[in-house]
Design a protein around this motif. Sequence first.
Motif, short mmCIF file in Angstrom:
data_model
loop_
_atom_site.label_atom_id
_atom_site.label_comp_id
_atom_site.label_asym_id
_atom_site.label_seq_id
_atom_site.Cartn_x
_atom_site.Cartn_y
_atom_site.Cartn_z
N HIS A 262 3.27 3.03 -10.05
CA HIS A 262 2.52 3.98 -9.24
C HIS A 262 3.39 5.21 -8.94
N TRP B 282 -3.95 3.83 -2.99
CA TRP B 282 -3.40 2.76 -3.84
C TRP B 282 -2.99 1.57 -2.99
N THR C 16 2.51 9.04 -9.97
CA THR C 16 2.11 9.95 -8.89
C THR C 16 3.26 10.66 -8.18
N CYS D 147 -3.45 8.79 -0.18
CA CYS D 147 -3.45 7.91 -1.36
C CYS D 147 -4.04 6.57 -0.97
N ARG E 180 0.86 -1.18 0.00
CA ARG E 180 0.00 0.00 0.00
C ARG E 180 0.89 1.23 0.00
N CYS E 181 0.42 2.27 -0.64
CA CYS E 181 1.15 3.53 -0.72
C CYS E 181 1.03 4.26 0.60
#
Length: 91
Positions: A53, A35, A57, A33, A27-28
């Motif tokens: 990603h 994502w 971003t 965020c 996970r970001c």
Amino acid sequence: MSTRSVIRAVQHAIGTHPRSDVTVSARCLAGGCLWTLAVTADLKAADLAAMAHTGRTGHPTFARTFEDVALVRRLELNEGQAAVPPLPAPR
């Protein structure tokens, strides 16, 4: 009657079960965020997804979770290859 016990050190080794896969999810960590990467056994694809990603971003930091099935083996002197036990049934 007395009870006697003999205690001796026994060495063990731990590693990934040879019949299992290592899986990863991510996970970001950029604030706000959402994502995430679903659990996958394709570690190379997981790395590429996180890098893609970042490319889209600019978010460079991720929390990754790796999971495997561990197998502990007892090591004995002159031990041959012990049989590998089967994987437990999924819950």
